[in-house]
Design a protein around this motif. Sequence first.
Motif, short mmCIF file in Angstrom:
data_model
loop_
_atom_site.label_atom_id
_atom_site.label_comp_id
_atom_site.label_asym_id
_atom_site.label_seq_id
_atom_site.Cartn_x
_atom_site.Cartn_y
_atom_site.Cartn_z
N GLU A 148 0.57 -1.72 -0.29
CA GLU A 148 0.43 -0.09 -0.02
C GLU A 148 1.10 1.17 -0.14
OE1 GLU A 148 -2.69 2.24 3.49
OE2 GLU A 148 -2.69 0.01 2.47
N TYR A 149 0.55 2.17 -0.52
CA TYR A 149 1.48 3.26 -1.07
C TYR A 149 0.51 4.94 -0.94
CZ TYR A 149 1.19 3.32 -5.63
OH TYR A 149 0.89 4.16 -7.46
N HIS A 150 1.07 5.67 -0.44
CA HIS A 150 -0.15 7.06 -0.51
C HIS A 150 0.05 7.75 -1.56
CE1 HIS A 150 -1.74 5.43 3.48
NE2 HIS A 150 -2.33 4.33 2.50
N ALA A 151 -0.26 8.54 -2.33
CA ALA A 151 -0.40 9.75 -2.81
C ALA A 151 -0.48 11.04 -1.39
CB ALA A 151 -0.95 10.67 -3.37
N PRO A 152 1.17 11.95 -0.94
CA PRO A 152 0.94 12.84 0.38
C PRO A 152 -0.53 13.45 0.31
CG PRO A 152 3.33 12.82 -0.92
CD PRO A 152 2.14 12.09 -1.91
N TYR A 153 -1.01 13.90 -0.79
CA TYR A 153 -1.59 15.47 -1.02
C TYR A 153 -3.37 15.18 -1.65
CZ TYR A 153 2.25 17.74 -0.09
OH TYR A 153 3.56 18.11 0.69
N PRO A 154 -4.66 15.43 -1.04
CA PRO A 154 -5.78 15.51 -1.87
C PRO A 154 -5.81 16.67 -3.44
CG PRO A 154 -6.36 16.63 -0.10
CD PRO A 154 -5.08 16.59 0.03
N LEU A 155 -6.00 16.25 -4.19
CA LEU A 155 -6.62 16.73 -5.37
C LEU A 155 -7.18 18.33 -4.98
CD1 LEU A 155 -5.94 18.02 -8.13
CD2 LEU A 155 -7.81 16.95 -9.32
N VAL A 210 -0.66 13.87 -6.29
CA VAL A 210 -2.13 14.11 -5.49
C VAL A 210 -3.14 12.99 -6.97
CG1 VAL A 210 -2.17 16.18 -5.63
CG2 VAL A 210 -2.84 14.68 -8.22
N ASP A 211 -1.88 11.56 -7.23
CA ASP A 211 -2.49 10.49 -7.60
C ASP A 211 -2.19 9.79 -7.89
OD1 ASP A 211 -4.04 8.84 -9.01
OD2 ASP A 211 -4.64 10.43 -10.84
N CYS A 212 -2.37 8.63 -6.90
CA CYS A 212 -1.47 7.26 -6.47
C CYS A 212 -1.51 6.95 -7.37
CB CYS A 212 -1.45 6.52 -4.82
SG CYS A 212 -3.22 6.18 -5.35
N ARG A 213 -2.44 6.59 -8.17
CA ARG A 213 -2.37 5.86 -9.66
C ARG A 213 -1.40 5.80 -10.27
NH1 ARG A 213 -8.55 6.81 -11.89
NH2 ARG A 213 -7.17 8.72 -11.23
N VAL A 214 -0.52 7.20 -10.70
CA VAL A 214 0.84 7.44 -11.42
C VAL A 214 1.63 6.27 -11.36
CG1 VAL A 214 2.29 9.50 -12.36
CG2 VAL A 214 -0.47 10.16 -11.78
N ASN A 215 2.02 6.00 -10.14
CA ASN A 215 3.36 5.36 -9.10
C ASN A 215 2.92 4.00 -10.04
OD1 ASN A 215 4.29 7.53 -9.05
ND2 ASN A 215 3.19 7.94 -7.33
N GLY A 216 1.75 3.51 -11.13
CA GLY A 216 1.37 2.03 -11.13
C GLY A 216 0.43 0.92 -10.57
N GLY A 217 -0.06 2.19 -9.10
CA GLY A 217 -1.37 1.06 -8.96
C GLY A 217 -2.93 1.34 -9.13
N VAL A 218 -3.17 0.83 -7.90
CA VAL A 218 -4.80 0.74 -8.25
C VAL A 218 -5.14 1.61 -7.05
CG1 VAL A 218 -4.42 -0.96 -10.21
CG2 VAL A 218 -5.28 -1.50 -8.23
N THR A 219 -6.33 2.04 -7.03
CA THR A 219 -7.01 2.41 -5.67
C THR A 219 -8.14 1.13 -5.14
OG1 THR A 219 -8.75 3.28 -6.93
CG2 THR A 219 -7.35 5.11 -6.53
N VAL A 220 -7.64 0.07 -5.82
CA VAL A 220 -8.77 -0.73 -5.52
C VAL A 220 -7.86 -1.86 -4.88
CG1 VAL A 220 -10.56 -2.82 -5.98
CG2 VAL A 220 -10.48 -0.26 -7.89
N LYS A 221 -8.55 -1.97 -2.91
CA LYS A 221 -8.17 -2.30 -2.62
C LYS A 221 -8.31 -3.81 -2.31
CE LYS A 221 -8.88 -1.42 2.55
NZ LYS A 221 -9.37 -1.92 3.23
N PRO A 222 -6.92 -5.13 -1.99
CA PRO A 222 -6.97 -6.27 -2.41
C PRO A 222 -7.88 -6.97 -1.72
CG PRO A 222 -4.87 -5.54 -2.41
CD PRO A 222 -5.33 -4.08 -2.22
N ASP A 223 -9.01 -7.95 -1.62
CA ASP A 223 -9.54 -8.63 -1.66
C ASP A 223 -8.93 -9.18 -0.41
OD1 ASP A 223 -12.04 -8.34 -3.47
OD2 ASP A 223 -11.12 -10.18 -4.18
#
Length: 388
Positions: free
Chosen positions: A179-186, A371-384
């Motif tokens: 899990e990783y985070h973008a530090p800021y909201p848009l 502001v958008d963690c998806r840029v670094n290759g991940g997805v916003t859907v939490k794994p089951d």
Amino acid sequence: MLRNKTFVLTGIIILFAAGCIEPYVPRINVEPGDHFVVSGEVTDQEGYQNINISMASPLNDPGYIPVNGCQVEILDDKDHLFECYEYGSGKYRVWMDADFLSSGTAYKVRIITPDGEEIVSSYDRMPESPGVDSVFYEREEMPTNVPGENIPGLQFYLNLNAGENDSRYYRWTAEETWEYHAPYPLEYYYEGSIKQVSPPDYSNMVCWATNKISRIFTLSTNNLITNSYAKLPLHFVDKTTTKLYTGYCLTLRQYAMSEAAYDFWEKLRINSEERGGLYEHQPLPVEGNLENTTFPDHKVLGYFGASSFSMKRIFIEGIRDMGIYYDSICAPYALGKGGWKEFPPEQWPVFLIYIRYGNFRFLRIIDQGCVDCRVNGGVTVKPDFWKW
């Protein structure tokens, strides 16, 4: 909204079968010719059992050359036949119920190519095996390319504790999720003028990324007194990555094999180690238990096997005392002397934050990944399977 003992193996396309098992697909490259590459594996897990059929690609033009339109059957030594269907380019599968997947049963594959060539594997018997005993880690330091300098991190290990009737031959694959985070909201961005998102958009701040470890780990206990092994090294995660900062999961998949299957993987391991590791050089072709009965002089590369399968996960809550500072990768910076002219329309939107110092606010520019963690290759859907 806006736009927003460790062994490394390589060289053959291997598809791990069973419904929940993800495929591992390294490449093989040889001189062009009539070389089919056939791979697949029946496991003791109910679900789809997969076969992959392709042609070996030349050294100077590596790539996947699928063979479509084949007739593919899996047979066992109890006179059961399972007809596969084609579900993708060069990919074939069939659903097998648990009643037909048991240790002691032997399986083989039979293929008829579109040109009428027959390819058959020898039978491979599914062994008994235990579940994964334990997976754990220790904090260690590994040498770097700089003499005398080490880097701290986590070294993962596993223990094997098998019975006398279990297989003596094993292979493991590993997959990491973090899990990783973008530090800021848009909240602010520039698109010809400064615009505000109200309320701020927090939807793309938390991501999960998954990576298949590009190493295969094998072990034979055939020459050991007991069918067990303590502290087999897996992979190492060093402090230069932010993978460990918030949450980390290692998924380990264990495959108990026959001796013949293990010998095949050992050839690949030796090939890989002698030639510099995974993808360092073009690997040598490795033959397994498949034969072209129509043209016996035409090699068939790969292996079709039967394995007992088990899986275990280890979760690690964020480790923040090894010098990793996640927010430092999103350091805001001031607008340059050229002002907004430095950002032509093709670079819009430009993402912004306001930083407060006392009673003053200062406009700062940040990268989209802040502001958008998806840029670094991940997805916003939490794994089951995610624990937190």
